[in-house]
Design an enzyme around this catalytic site. Sequence first.
Site, PDB file in Angstrom:
ATOM      1  N   ASP A  10       0.863  -1.169   0.000  1.00 55.83           N
ATOM      2  CA  ASP A  10       0.000   0.000   0.000  1.00 55.83           C
ATOM      3  C   ASP A  10       0.906   1.228   0.000  1.00 55.83           C
ATOM      4  O   ASP A  10       2.098   1.141   0.302  1.00 55.83           O
ATOM      5  CB  ASP A  10      -0.878  -0.041   1.259  1.00 55.83           C
ATOM      6  CG  ASP A  10      -1.835   1.120   1.363  1.00 55.83           C
ATOM      7  OD1 ASP A  10      -2.261   1.639   0.320  1.00 55.83           O
ATOM      8  OD2 ASP A  10      -2.151   1.505   2.508  1.00 55.83           O
ATOM      9  N   ASP A 175      -2.024  -1.022   5.837  1.00 54.77           N
ATOM     10  CA  ASP A 175      -2.346  -0.602   7.200  1.00 54.77           C
ATOM     11  C   ASP A 175      -3.836  -0.597   7.485  1.00 54.77           C
ATOM     12  O   ASP A 175      -4.261  -0.201   8.573  1.00 54.77           O
ATOM     13  CB  ASP A 175      -1.755   0.781   7.489  1.00 54.77           C
ATOM     14  CG  ASP A 175      -2.392   1.866   6.632  1.00 54.77           C
ATOM     15  OD1 ASP A 175      -2.810   1.568   5.500  1.00 54.77           O
ATOM     16  OD2 ASP A 175      -2.456   3.025   7.094  1.00 54.77           O
TER      17      ASP A 175
END
Length: 213
Positions: A10, A175
């Site tokens: 990410d 996350d």
Amino acid sequence: MEKIKNVVFDLGGVLVGLDFDRCTTAFRSLGMNPVAELINPCYPAEMIGRLEHGDISFHEACDEMRSLSGTPEVTDDDIARAYGAFLTEIPVEKLRQIDALREKGIRTYVLSNNNPASMEYIRQMFTADGKTMEDYFDAVYLSYELHELKPSEAIFRKMIAAGGMRPEETLFIDDGQKNVEAARELGFSVYMPAPGEDFGHIFENLNRYEENL
């Protein structure tokens, strides 16, 4: 677990530092309090969600933000800067960790919910060590280009098909709890770093890594 051949990152909150308060303060300074309330680093809502899904242009999203907050005088550039305030930096150490993975023959990718305005800021951050973003990844998969948002199964399926990767040979680092759970359901190995964590330790013995969620 199969031997890891791919690592998917990410961007925000994993590679790129985020400052939620700085972003919301920037929108409030423009008189756009209702927009500030919509800011979410993992799961974009309303016009931000449609922008990151690729359904509307940045200008169209800005028009909706101006209408929502009653601030017709705010420019697209003002909004781009306010949203860019979310992004802090990419530590050079993280860039070098990606380089080290690639030197070992590991393929590296990005899968990010994002928008064109933020990506202009992010791409500049990848030049900190004298390279470009494209030097660090085999491919970059962005929500507004794929017309899907994490944590949908569809965005993962599109990435798998485009990259020719096998989930069981791929480590996904994100996350967002829902994003990590969605990836694990599809057979990816997963890691969810804590805010601000230097997670380089998981690369030292990548193929002896055990899932940590």
